[in-house]
Design a protein around this motif. Structure first.
Motif, mmCIF file in Angstrom:
data_model
loop_
_atom_site.group_PDB
_atom_site.id
_atom_site.type_symbol
_atom_site.label_atom_id
_atom_site.label_comp_id
_atom_site.label_asym_id
_atom_site.label_seq_id
_atom_site.Cartn_x
_atom_site.Cartn_y
_atom_site.Cartn_z
ATOM 1 N N MET A 1 0.838 -1.212 0.000
ATOM 2 C CA MET A 1 0.000 0.000 0.000
ATOM 3 C C MET A 1 0.872 1.263 0.000
ATOM 4 S SD MET A 1 -2.922 0.145 -0.676
ATOM 5 C CE MET A 1 -3.584 1.793 -0.518
ATOM 6 N N THR A 2 1.889 1.219 0.906
ATOM 7 C CA THR A 2 2.782 2.372 1.013
ATOM 8 C C THR A 2 3.443 2.653 -0.331
ATOM 9 O OG1 THR A 2 3.240 1.514 3.197
ATOM 10 C CG2 THR A 2 4.578 3.367 2.473
ATOM 11 N N LEU A 3 3.836 1.561 -1.017
ATOM 12 C CA LEU A 3 4.535 1.711 -2.293
ATOM 13 C C LEU A 3 3.635 2.417 -3.304
ATOM 14 C CD1 LEU A 3 7.286 0.816 -3.485
ATOM 15 C CD2 LEU A 3 6.019 -1.019 -4.614
ATOM 16 N N ILE A 4 2.369 2.023 -3.336
ATOM 17 C CA ILE A 4 1.435 2.649 -4.274
ATOM 18 C C ILE A 4 1.277 4.130 -3.942
ATOM 19 C CG2 ILE A 4 -0.942 2.640 -5.129
ATOM 20 C CD1 ILE A 4 -0.980 -0.372 -4.446
ATOM 21 N N ARG A 5 1.151 4.411 -2.622
ATOM 22 C CA ARG A 5 1.008 5.814 -2.200
ATOM 23 C C ARG A 5 2.210 6.637 -2.635
ATOM 24 N NH1 ARG A 5 -1.305 4.478 2.746
ATOM 25 N NH2 ARG A 5 0.692 4.637 3.806
ATOM 26 N N ILE A 6 3.412 6.062 -2.419
ATOM 27 C CA ILE A 6 4.632 6.782 -2.789
ATOM 28 C C ILE A 6 4.644 7.058 -4.296
ATOM 29 C CG2 ILE A 6 7.135 6.481 -3.056
ATOM 30 C CD1 ILE A 6 7.126 5.304 -0.216
ATOM 31 N N CYS A 7 4.247 6.048 -5.080
ATOM 32 C CA CYS A 7 4.212 6.229 -6.536
ATOM 33 C C CYS A 7 3.251 7.351 -6.914
ATOM 34 C CB CYS A 7 3.799 4.935 -7.233
ATOM 35 S SG CYS A 7 5.126 3.721 -7.255
ATOM 36 N N ILE A 8 2.097 7.381 -6.242
ATOM 37 C CA ILE A 8 1.130 8.435 -6.542
ATOM 38 C C ILE A 8 1.701 9.802 -6.171
ATOM 39 C CG2 ILE A 8 -1.159 9.357 -5.971
ATOM 40 C CD1 ILE A 8 -2.081 6.443 -5.579
ATOM 41 N N HIS A 9 2.315 9.869 -4.987
ATOM 42 C CA HIS A 9 2.905 11.140 -4.547
ATOM 43 C C HIS A 9 3.935 11.652 -5.547
ATOM 44 C CE1 HIS A 9 1.915 10.306 -0.020
ATOM 45 N NE2 HIS A 9 0.852 10.373 -0.794
ATOM 46 N N ILE A 10 4.796 10.728 -5.987
ATOM 47 C CA ILE A 10 5.838 11.137 -6.937
ATOM 48 C C ILE A 10 5.216 11.547 -8.270
ATOM 49 C CG2 ILE A 10 7.885 10.351 -8.227
ATOM 50 C CD1 ILE A 10 8.722 8.809 -5.739
ATOM 51 N N SER A 11 4.124 10.847 -8.664
ATOM 52 C CA SER A 11 3.446 11.242 -9.909
ATOM 53 C C SER A 11 2.895 12.655 -9.802
ATOM 54 C CB SER A 11 2.295 10.300 -10.236
ATOM 55 O OG SER A 11 2.687 8.983 -10.029
ATOM 56 N N VAL A 12 2.375 12.997 -8.618
ATOM 57 C CA VAL A 12 1.863 14.360 -8.426
ATOM 58 C C VAL A 12 3.007 15.362 -8.597
ATOM 59 C CG1 VAL A 12 0.839 15.967 -6.775
ATOM 60 C CG2 VAL A 12 -0.017 13.626 -6.912
ATOM 61 N N LEU A 13 4.162 15.055 -7.984
ATOM 62 C CA LEU A 13 5.328 15.938 -8.125
ATOM 63 C C LEU A 13 5.713 16.058 -9.598
ATOM 64 C CD1 LEU A 13 7.533 14.750 -5.115
ATOM 65 C CD2 LEU A 13 6.168 16.829 -5.264
ATOM 66 N N TYR A 14 5.655 14.919 -10.302
ATOM 67 C CA TYR A 14 5.944 14.923 -11.739
ATOM 68 C C TYR A 14 5.001 15.853 -12.477
ATOM 69 C CZ TYR A 14 9.530 11.879 -13.540
ATOM 70 O OH TYR A 14 10.722 11.369 -13.912
ATOM 71 N N GLY A 15 3.743 15.781 -12.088
ATOM 72 C CA GLY A 15 2.731 16.640 -12.704
ATOM 73 C C GLY A 15 3.127 18.105 -12.589
ATOM 74 N N PHE A 16 3.526 18.507 -11.369
ATOM 75 C CA PHE A 16 3.940 19.895 -11.162
ATOM 76 C C PHE A 16 5.180 20.223 -11.994
ATOM 77 C CE2 PHE A 16 1.170 19.641 -7.527
ATOM 78 C CZ PHE A 16 0.673 20.927 -7.457
ATOM 79 N N TYR A 17 6.084 19.251 -12.079
ATOM 80 C CA TYR A 17 7.294 19.446 -12.870
ATOM 81 C C TYR A 17 6.944 19.663 -14.343
ATOM 82 C CZ TYR A 17 11.688 18.250 -15.184
ATOM 83 O OH TYR A 17 12.796 18.254 -15.986
ATOM 84 N N PHE A 18 6.016 18.859 -14.845
ATOM 85 C CA PHE A 18 5.624 18.990 -16.258
ATOM 86 C C PHE A 18 4.938 20.327 -16.514
ATOM 87 C CE2 PHE A 18 5.932 14.242 -16.830
ATOM 88 C CZ PHE A 18 6.994 14.345 -17.707
ATOM 89 N N ILE A 19 4.047 20.701 -15.589
ATOM 90 C CA ILE A 19 3.357 21.986 -15.753
ATOM 91 C C ILE A 19 4.388 23.116 -15.756
ATOM 92 C CG2 ILE A 19 1.715 23.597 -14.706
ATOM 93 C CD1 ILE A 19 0.285 21.093 -13.545
ATOM 94 N N GLY A 20 5.358 23.027 -14.805
ATOM 95 C CA GLY A 20 6.417 24.041 -14.729
ATOM 96 C C GLY A 20 7.217 24.108 -16.018
ATOM 97 N N SER A 21 7.597 22.943 -16.533
ATOM 98 C CA SER A 21 8.382 22.907 -17.773
ATOM 99 C C SER A 21 7.568 23.452 -18.940
ATOM 100 C CB SER A 21 8.806 21.467 -18.093
ATOM 101 O OG SER A 21 9.522 20.937 -17.029
ATOM 102 N N TRP A 22 6.271 23.125 -18.926
ATOM 103 C CA TRP A 22 5.408 23.607 -20.011
ATOM 104 C C TRP A 22 5.331 25.135 -19.974
ATOM 105 C CZ3 TRP A 22 0.733 26.295 -20.138
ATOM 106 C CH2 TRP A 22 0.128 26.346 -21.400
ATOM 107 N N ILE A 23 5.155 25.688 -18.762
ATOM 108 C CA ILE A 23 5.089 27.145 -18.626
ATOM 109 C C ILE A 23 6.401 27.773 -19.107
ATOM 110 C CG2 ILE A 23 4.970 29.049 -16.947
ATOM 111 C CD1 ILE A 23 3.056 27.350 -15.312
ATOM 112 N N GLN A 24 7.516 27.138 -18.727
ATOM 113 C CA GLN A 24 8.818 27.672 -19.136
ATOM 114 C C GLN A 24 8.938 27.736 -20.659
ATOM 115 O OE1 GLN A 24 12.167 25.124 -18.597
ATOM 116 N NE2 GLN A 24 13.645 26.752 -18.893
ATOM 117 N N GLN A 25 8.537 26.648 -21.322
ATOM 118 C CA GLN A 25 8.658 26.607 -22.781
ATOM 119 C C GLN A 25 7.661 27.534 -23.460
ATOM 120 O OE1 GLN A 25 8.406 22.449 -23.569
ATOM 121 N NE2 GLN A 25 10.527 22.129 -22.904
ATOM 122 N N ARG A 26 6.451 27.514 -22.928
ATOM 123 C CA ARG A 26 5.368 28.297 -23.530
ATOM 124 C C ARG A 26 5.712 29.789 -23.528
ATOM 125 N NH1 ARG A 26 2.202 30.751 -25.425
ATOM 126 N NH2 ARG A 26 -0.037 30.618 -25.801
#
Lengths: 136, 229
Positions: free
Chosen positions: A1-26
């Motif tokens: 369970m913990t592993l799944i939670r950690i994966c989700i948490h990291i995916s959320v961080l990834y999401g913010f990273y992608f949005i940030g990168s998109w804003i930078q490029q845009r």
């Protein structure tokens, strides 16, 4: 369970990273996308739109093992070994000297302003207490 | 299939070296036994000895590197945890970090320029006082070399930690906020670890300075470079 939670948490961080990168490029910004993503996340924390516990576990894990994440890149110094055999040693001294300059400048400035602030606050407090004791 | 096997070996090898280096650091705690330093040294020696190409290693290494972006985003969490301190001492903290950031970038640029080193190297030196993932990102944006940037970050971190007791005493920096902001602005995460050993408040101040400094340098660093060049 913990592993799944950690994966989700990291995916959320990834999401913010992608949005940030998109804003930078845009908008063709020179601020790294990762920093933009971090500022966005900070804003969501500060406005309490996103509770910290939603990403706490993944975040703690990533932060604790940051050195592992740097390793592949730092090993890339492999391609620059020649540089450090030559003038590179002087660069190390430059980096060191500049680091000490930063430490002294930041430290002295912060300390000076913080002490000044604390002093003005105690004076204000003393004034208030004096008024109370003298009944004014 | 071959690529997949190489990637798997490279990833396992990196994780293994990291864990071993971490154990070593726990056994012999010292700024010079930091897992990143020991791990890098061991891997570089290994690759040179067995003539393994960096590009081959990176077939696997890139998968680990991919986590760096999210790791920087994750820094928002420790910064938010120090929200109270940040609010109370906003002006002292921000001014200290700003001055440190400008001095760090300008002094690095100027000294390297006088030395006449090539631009790629100068740009790698610019973000040396911020935490590795941000420094590598900034160096890449400027046209520097991320691995070199990471090395200079380590120099700033280790050097700052080793010399900080003398420097702080010499300049009479004895308030926890001054000490923490000084160490955090100059020596990022490595310095923050040291500041935490000295005390909780000093460590908190250092972690705030480290994160703010990463933000500030990534914004003003490129601006100063374009101004000076």
């Amino acid at each position: 369970m913990t592993l799944i939670r950690i994966c989700i948490h990291i995916s959320v961080l990834y999401g913010f990273y992608f949005i940030g990168s998109w804003i930078q490029q845009r908008f063709d910004l020179f601020i790294p996308g990762s920093i933009i993503g971090m500022l966005l996340l900070l804003v969501l924390f500060a406005t309490r739109l996103l509770p910290t516990r939603w990403i706490e576990e993944g975040t703690t894990l990533l932060l604790r093992h940051m050195p592992l994440l740097f390793l592949p890149v730092t090993v890339g110094v492999l391609n620059y070994l020649d540089l450090f055999a030559g003038s590179g040693i002087l660069l190390v001294f430059i980096a060191l000297f500049s680091t000490l300059l930063v430490m002294v400048a930041s430290g002295l400035t912060s300390q000076w302003l913080a002490v000044r602030k604390e002093r003005s606050q105690t004076i204000k407090k003393e004034h208030r207490e004096q008024k109370i004791t003298t009944g004014m | 299939m071959k690529e997949f096997v190489i990637a798997l070996i490279a990833i396992s090898f990196t994780v293994f070296i990291y864990m071993a280096a971490k154990k070593f650091n726990q056994r012999f705690p010292n700024p010079f036994t930091l897992p990143l330093l020991v791990g890098t040294a061991v891997m570089v020696i290994f690759f040179v000895a067995f003539q393994i190409d960096y590009d081959t290693y990176m077939i696997g290494g890139q998968w680990i590197e991919m986590l760096l972006g999210p790791a920087v985003v994750a820094l928002a969490y420790p910064l938010y945890k120090q929200w109270e301190m940040l609010k109370t001492y906003f002006v002292p903290i921000m001014t200290g970090v700003l001055i440190g950031a400008v001095i760090g970038v300008v002094s690095g640029l100027q000294l390297a320029k006088w030395l006449g080193v090539e631009e790629e190297v100068i740009y790698s030196l610019v973000p040396k006082s911020v935490t590795t993932p941000v420094a590598m990102d900034v160096a890449a944006t400027l046209g520097g070399a991320p691995p070199l940037a990471a090395i200079f970050v380590m120099v700033a971190g280790l050097g700052g930690v080793v010399l900080s007791p003398y420097v702080l005493r010499w300049f009479k920096i004895d308030h926890y906020l001054g000490k923490g902001i000084g160490i955090g602005s100059a020596s990022h995460a490595i310095g923050t670890a040291k500041a935490l050993e000295n005390g909780e408040k000093e460590g908190a101040a250092s972690s705030v300075a480290m994160t703010l400094s990463a933000i500030v340098v990534s914004i003003i660093g490129p601006m100063l470079v374009f101004l000076i060049y």
